[in-house]
Design a protein around this motif. Structure first.
Motif, PDB file in Angstrom:
ATOM      1  N   LYS A 125       1.213   8.237   2.827  1.00  0.00           N
ATOM      2  CA  LYS A 125      -0.016   7.268   2.564  1.00  0.00           C
ATOM      3  C   LYS A 125      -0.223   6.416   1.489  1.00  0.00           C
ATOM      4  O   LYS A 125       0.188   6.920   0.319  1.00  0.00           O
ATOM      5  N   GLN A 126      -0.901   5.333   1.585  1.00  0.00           N
ATOM      6  CA  GLN A 126      -1.035   4.611   0.300  1.00  0.00           C
ATOM      7  C   GLN A 126      -1.711   5.395  -0.366  1.00  0.00           C
ATOM      8  O   GLN A 126      -1.704   5.120  -1.818  1.00  0.00           O
ATOM      9  N   SER A 127      -2.550   6.254  -0.173  1.00  0.00           N
ATOM     10  CA  SER A 127      -3.413   7.007  -1.070  1.00  0.00           C
ATOM     11  C   SER A 127      -2.708   8.138  -1.918  1.00  0.00           C
ATOM     12  O   SER A 127      -3.064   8.742  -2.825  1.00  0.00           O
ATOM     13  N   CYS A 128      -1.420   8.354  -1.397  1.00  0.00           N
ATOM     14  CA  CYS A 128      -0.661   9.639  -2.172  1.00  0.00           C
ATOM     15  C   CYS A 128      -0.195   9.199  -3.624  1.00  0.00           C
ATOM     16  O   CYS A 128      -0.090   8.356  -3.984  1.00  0.00           O
ATOM     17  N   LYS A 129      -0.402  10.307  -4.218  1.00  0.00           N
ATOM     18  CA  LYS A 129      -0.089  10.357  -5.647  1.00  0.00           C
ATOM     19  C   LYS A 129       1.209   9.904  -5.899  1.00  0.00           C
ATOM     20  O   LYS A 129       1.754   9.330  -7.035  1.00  0.00           O
ATOM     21  N   MET A 130       2.225  10.202  -5.133  1.00  0.00           N
ATOM     22  CA  MET A 130       3.653   9.952  -5.390  1.00  0.00           C
ATOM     23  C   MET A 130       3.721   8.327  -5.034  1.00  0.00           C
ATOM     24  O   MET A 130       4.714   7.742  -5.859  1.00  0.00           O
ATOM     25  N   VAL A 131       2.994   7.635  -4.607  1.00  0.00           N
ATOM     26  CA  VAL A 131       3.176   6.193  -4.402  1.00  0.00           C
ATOM     27  C   VAL A 131       3.133   5.628  -5.678  1.00  0.00           C
ATOM     28  O   VAL A 131       3.498   4.525  -6.023  1.00  0.00           O
ATOM     29  N   GLY A 132       1.922   6.185  -6.343  1.00  0.00           N
ATOM     30  CA  GLY A 132       1.732   5.566  -7.843  1.00  0.00           C
ATOM     31  C   GLY A 132       2.905   5.561  -8.735  1.00  0.00           C
ATOM     32  O   GLY A 132       3.058   4.742  -9.777  1.00  0.00           O
ATOM     33  N   ASN A 133       3.823   6.440  -8.491  1.00  0.00           N
ATOM     34  CA  ASN A 133       5.157   6.550  -9.261  1.00  0.00           C
ATOM     35  C   ASN A 133       6.408   5.653  -8.889  1.00  0.00           C
ATOM     36  O   ASN A 133       7.206   5.713  -9.511  1.00  0.00           O
ATOM     37  N   MET A 134       6.199   5.205  -7.618  1.00  0.00           N
ATOM     38  CA  MET A 134       7.090   4.245  -7.044  1.00  0.00           C
ATOM     39  C   MET A 134       7.131   2.925  -8.042  1.00  0.00           C
ATOM     40  O   MET A 134       6.275   2.438  -8.190  1.00  0.00           O
ATOM     41  N   ALA A 135       8.487   2.532  -7.980  1.00  0.00           N
ATOM     42  CA  ALA A 135       8.712   1.192  -8.579  1.00  0.00           C
ATOM     43  C   ALA A 135       8.297  -0.022  -7.330  1.00  0.00           C
ATOM     44  O   ALA A 135       8.554   0.172  -6.267  1.00  0.00           O
ATOM     45  N   THR A 136       7.691  -0.799  -7.806  1.00  0.00           N
ATOM     46  CA  THR A 136       7.029  -1.877  -6.943  1.00  0.00           C
ATOM     47  C   THR A 136       8.144  -2.476  -6.233  1.00  0.00           C
ATOM     48  O   THR A 136       8.019  -2.635  -4.895  1.00  0.00           O
ATOM     49  N   GLU A 137       9.118  -2.876  -6.587  1.00  0.00           N
ATOM     50  CA  GLU A 137      10.203  -3.542  -6.053  1.00  0.00           C
ATOM     51  C   GLU A 137      10.925  -2.662  -4.947  1.00  0.00           C
ATOM     52  O   GLU A 137      11.821  -3.200  -4.004  1.00  0.00           O
ATOM     53  N   ASN A 138      10.981  -1.258  -4.947  1.00  0.00           N
ATOM     54  CA  ASN A 138      11.589  -0.473  -4.164  1.00  0.00           C
ATOM     55  C   ASN A 138      10.606   0.000  -2.999  1.00  0.00           C
ATOM     56  O   ASN A 138      11.228   0.741  -2.222  1.00  0.00           O
ATOM     57  N   LYS A 139       9.359  -0.551  -3.008  1.00  0.00           N
ATOM     58  CA  LYS A 139       8.360  -0.026  -2.103  1.00  0.00           C
ATOM     59  C   LYS A 139       8.625  -0.847  -0.727  1.00  0.00           C
ATOM     60  O   LYS A 139       8.923  -2.199  -0.569  1.00  0.00           O
TER      61      LYS A 139
END
Ligand SMILES: [Zn+2]
Ligand SMILES: [Zn+2]
Length: 130
Positions: free
Chosen positions: A93-107
């Motif tokens: 989900k967009q709210s997941c804390k894991m998403v915050g660690n993702m590199a923008t270009e890899n999403k």
């Protein structure tokens, strides 16, 4: 001297309150006459002048207005789209804390779990915990 201090303080409070309101109101922005919509935090979005700034609460509103996602900040296509990384095996989900660690270009974004699972992604154990 005291008077000056209180004026400065009041000014700082107004700026602070304005920032909070802005963050709650609009998550996405675009430039009038432009093609892309952005996260408000995007460096490209920060160059949009105030008279051309268009604000959106959800990405759906921006898409409906004819804008497409910026390649620099990579905003989601919908408010409830699921997020994956190109290399990762889980969807979030967009709210997941894991998403915050993702590199923008890899999403990458999927509209729902069915679409993500079709491409071999599995639900994240953190944000899809039952
Ligand atoms: Zn952007
Ligand atoms: Zn997750």
């Amino acid at each position: 001297m005291k008077k000056i201090l209180s004026i400065v303080l009041a000014g700082a409070l107004v700026v602070l309150a304005g920032g909070i309101v802005f963050a709650a109101d609009a998550g996405y922005v675009a430039s009038k006459g432009g093609e892309k919509y952005h996260y408000v935090t995007c460096p490209v979005a920060k160059k949009i002048t105030a008279d051309k700034l268009v604000k959106f609460v959800t990405p759906e509103e921006a898409v409906k207005a004819g804008y497409s996602a910026c390649k620099t900040c990579n905003p989601p296509p919908t408010a409830d789209a699921l997020v994956v990384t190109k290399s990762g095996g889980k969807y979030h989900k967009q709210s997941c804390k894991m998403v915050g660690n993702m590199a923008t270009e890899n999403k990458l974004y999927y509209k729902d779990a069915v679409a993500a699972e079709k491409d071999g992604y599995k639900p994240c154990a953190v944000c899809f915990k039952k």
